[in-house]
Design an enzyme around this catalytic site. Structure first.
Site, PDB file in Angstrom:
ATOM      1  N   ASP A  85      -8.194  -8.796 -55.129  1.00  0.00           N
ATOM      2  CA  ASP A  85      -8.116  -9.007 -53.676  1.00  0.00           C
ATOM      3  C   ASP A  85      -8.535 -10.447 -53.398  1.00  0.00           C
ATOM      4  O   ASP A  85      -9.684 -10.829 -53.630  1.00  0.00           O
ATOM      5  CB  ASP A  85      -9.020  -7.996 -52.969  1.00  0.00           C
ATOM      6  CG  ASP A  85      -8.818  -7.972 -51.462  1.00  0.00           C
ATOM      7  OD1 ASP A  85      -8.311  -8.971 -50.902  1.00  0.00           O
ATOM      8  OD2 ASP A  85      -9.203  -6.966 -50.829  1.00  0.00           O
ATOM      9  N   ASP A  96      -5.073 -12.930 -46.608  1.00  0.00           N
ATOM     10  CA  ASP A  96      -5.819 -11.914 -47.347  1.00  0.00           C
ATOM     11  C   ASP A  96      -4.776 -11.011 -47.999  1.00  0.00           C
ATOM     12  O   ASP A  96      -3.973 -10.384 -47.303  1.00  0.00           O
ATOM     13  CB  ASP A  96      -6.702 -11.149 -46.342  1.00  0.00           C
ATOM     14  CG  ASP A  96      -7.662 -10.170 -46.991  1.00  0.00           C
ATOM     15  OD1 ASP A  96      -7.622 -10.000 -48.226  1.00  0.00           O
ATOM     16  OD2 ASP A  96      -8.452  -9.564 -46.239  1.00  0.00           O
ATOM     17  N   HIS A 155      -7.904  -5.108 -41.152  1.00  0.00           N
ATOM     18  CA  HIS A 155      -8.781  -5.784 -40.201  1.00  0.00           C
ATOM     19  C   HIS A 155      -8.114  -7.018 -39.637  1.00  0.00           C
ATOM     20  O   HIS A 155      -7.360  -7.704 -40.335  1.00  0.00           O
ATOM     21  CB  HIS A 155     -10.079  -6.186 -40.908  1.00  0.00           C
ATOM     22  CG  HIS A 155      -9.821  -6.870 -42.220  1.00  0.00           C
ATOM     23  ND1 HIS A 155      -9.768  -8.227 -42.330  1.00  0.00           N
ATOM     24  CD2 HIS A 155      -9.522  -6.393 -43.453  1.00  0.00           C
ATOM     25  CE1 HIS A 155      -9.479  -8.543 -43.585  1.00  0.00           C
ATOM     26  NE2 HIS A 155      -9.311  -7.454 -44.292  1.00  0.00           N
ATOM     27  N   HIS A 163     -13.281 -10.528 -40.506  1.00  0.00           N
ATOM     28  CA  HIS A 163     -13.249  -9.165 -39.970  1.00  0.00           C
ATOM     29  C   HIS A 163     -13.418  -9.215 -38.458  1.00  0.00           C
ATOM     30  O   HIS A 163     -14.460  -9.636 -37.968  1.00  0.00           O
ATOM     31  CB  HIS A 163     -14.371  -8.296 -40.570  1.00  0.00           C
ATOM     32  CG  HIS A 163     -14.166  -7.990 -42.019  1.00  0.00           C
ATOM     33  ND1 HIS A 163     -15.038  -8.410 -42.984  1.00  0.00           N
ATOM     34  CD2 HIS A 163     -13.184  -7.336 -42.656  1.00  0.00           C
ATOM     35  CE1 HIS A 163     -14.586  -8.009 -44.163  1.00  0.00           C
ATOM     36  NE2 HIS A 163     -13.471  -7.362 -43.997  1.00  0.00           N
ATOM     37  N   GLU A 188      -4.345  -2.919 -45.587  1.00  0.00           N
ATOM     38  CA  GLU A 188      -4.706  -2.730 -46.999  1.00  0.00           C
ATOM     39  C   GLU A 188      -4.905  -1.266 -47.368  1.00  0.00           C
ATOM     40  O   GLU A 188      -6.031  -0.785 -47.407  1.00  0.00           O
ATOM     41  CB  GLU A 188      -5.913  -3.585 -47.401  1.00  0.00           C
ATOM     42  CG  GLU A 188      -7.113  -3.569 -46.492  1.00  0.00           C
ATOM     43  CD  GLU A 188      -8.217  -4.503 -47.029  1.00  0.00           C
ATOM     44  OE1 GLU A 188      -8.432  -4.557 -48.249  1.00  0.00           O
ATOM     45  OE2 GLU A 188      -8.853  -5.179 -46.203  1.00  0.00           O
ATOM     46  N   GLU A 276      -2.212  -5.159 -50.397  1.00  0.00           N
ATOM     47  CA  GLU A 276      -2.579  -5.747 -49.106  1.00  0.00           C
ATOM     48  C   GLU A 276      -1.710  -6.959 -48.780  1.00  0.00           C
ATOM     49  O   GLU A 276      -1.422  -7.773 -49.659  1.00  0.00           O
ATOM     50  CB  GLU A 276      -4.051  -6.187 -49.140  1.00  0.00           C
ATOM     51  CG  GLU A 276      -4.530  -6.853 -47.845  1.00  0.00           C
ATOM     52  CD  GLU A 276      -6.018  -7.187 -47.858  1.00  0.00           C
ATOM     53  OE1 GLU A 276      -6.578  -7.346 -48.955  1.00  0.00           O
ATOM     54  OE2 GLU A 276      -6.595  -7.305 -46.764  1.00  0.00           O
TER      55      GLU A 276
HETATM   56 CO    CO Z   1      -8.665  -7.497 -46.417  1.00  0.00          CO
END
Ligand code: CO
Length: 291
Positions: A85, A96, A155, A163, A188, A276
């Site tokens: 990740d 992300d 998020h 976040h 994700e 993700e």
């Molecule tokens: Co993330």
């Protein structure tokens, strides 16, 4: 959202996608966990971007928030399910993205989180609720015989913020935020052979500054000075210079200068997969920045 901003999100997304692919290729039986983590993080810097958080590399029942410690001696083994990740930013604008590498024989588990993500992305447009996105995720994972991890979520993202609302659930909930044009967020999905809920392990490698109030103890002050240029983004214990950090870090968590992200795991012996992407909501759908 103006074109300049979209361009920055696209640039960080393009770098994240490329470096994530390279990192996934480096994971094979016998390879060093620490080498993979350090080489991926170095590649982000070579591309002229910053890390939005330390590379998360979480194995098997560990779903998230593991990364290498300084002297990490782990090697990848046959059967491992490895989640990578990666968070990259250009001027604070974050991409992300995550993928899973299977060193065992779990193609359907990986397909579950992959297809959940693809179907979720197809639901995204203004006016849709986050609960509908979660329902698409849950459906794709459950129809393959696995569970979505219900207490991990996608998020919202903002400049130097990893976040924020909206929360994108991995299960169908009623309601949830109504998506709007210009929102930037990560979706994700996690698929698991376990319980579908993660809990905290004692292993703690990733931290984040949450306060700028003064610190008196010298070793703690050294840490705060070292991470100042993170601008509130998470950092790895491995990035800190000094051995006294093992005492100072828990102290800084207690005084609420730092937030800690313990490793999050499903039940022992289970396997978790994750995929993700980061996306921007536009008038008739979304732009995926991390393809
Ligand atoms: Co993330």
């Amino acid at each position: 959202m103006d074109d300049d901003l979209i361009e920055k999100y696209r640039e960080s997304g393009w770098i994240a996608a490329k470096v994530l692919r390279e990192g996934a290729q480096a994971i094979r039986v016998g390879a060093s966990y620490l080498d993979v983590v350090e080489s991926v993080e170095a590649r982000v810097a070579e591309e002229g971007a910053g890390l939005a958080f330390p590379l998360n590399l979480s194995l098997n029942e560990d779903a998230a928030h593991d990364t290498a410690s300084g002297g990490d001696e782990r090697l990848f083994a046959k059967g491992d399910v490895a989640k990578l990740d990666l968070g990259v930013h250009i001027d604070g604008y974050i991409a992300d993205t995550a993928t899973t590498v299977d060193l065992g024989t779990n193609p359907l588990l990986l397909e579950a989180s992959y297809e959940a993500l693809e179907h979720a992305i197809r639901t995204v447009r203004p006016g849709v609720s986050a609960g509908e996105v979660g329902a698409a995720i849950q459906h794709e994972i459950e129809r393959r015989g696995y569970r979505p991890v219900a207490n991990l979520t996608g998020h919202g993202l903002d400049r130097f913020v990893i976040h924020r609302p909206p929360t994108i659930p991995n299960v169908g909930i009623t309601g949830g935020v109504i998506l709007e044009e210009g929102m930037v967020f990560a979706i994700e999905p996690f698929a698991t052979t376990g319980s579908g809920r993660v809990g905290e392990k004692t292993r703690k490698e990733i931290y984040q500054q949450i306060s700028s109030k003064p610190v008196r103890i010298p070793s703690a002050r050294l840490i705060m000075e070292h991470i100042r240029d993170r601008r509130g983004l998470p950092f790895a214990r491995r990035w800190l210079p000094d051995k006294k950090t093992d005492i100072a870090l828990p102290g800084l968590v207690r005084t609420q200068h730092l937030h800690v992200y313990p490793v999050l795991a499903d039940v022992t012996g289970s396997l978790v997969s994750q995929h993700e992407h980061t996306l921007i909501v536009i008038v008739d759908g979304c732009i995926v920045t991390t393809r």
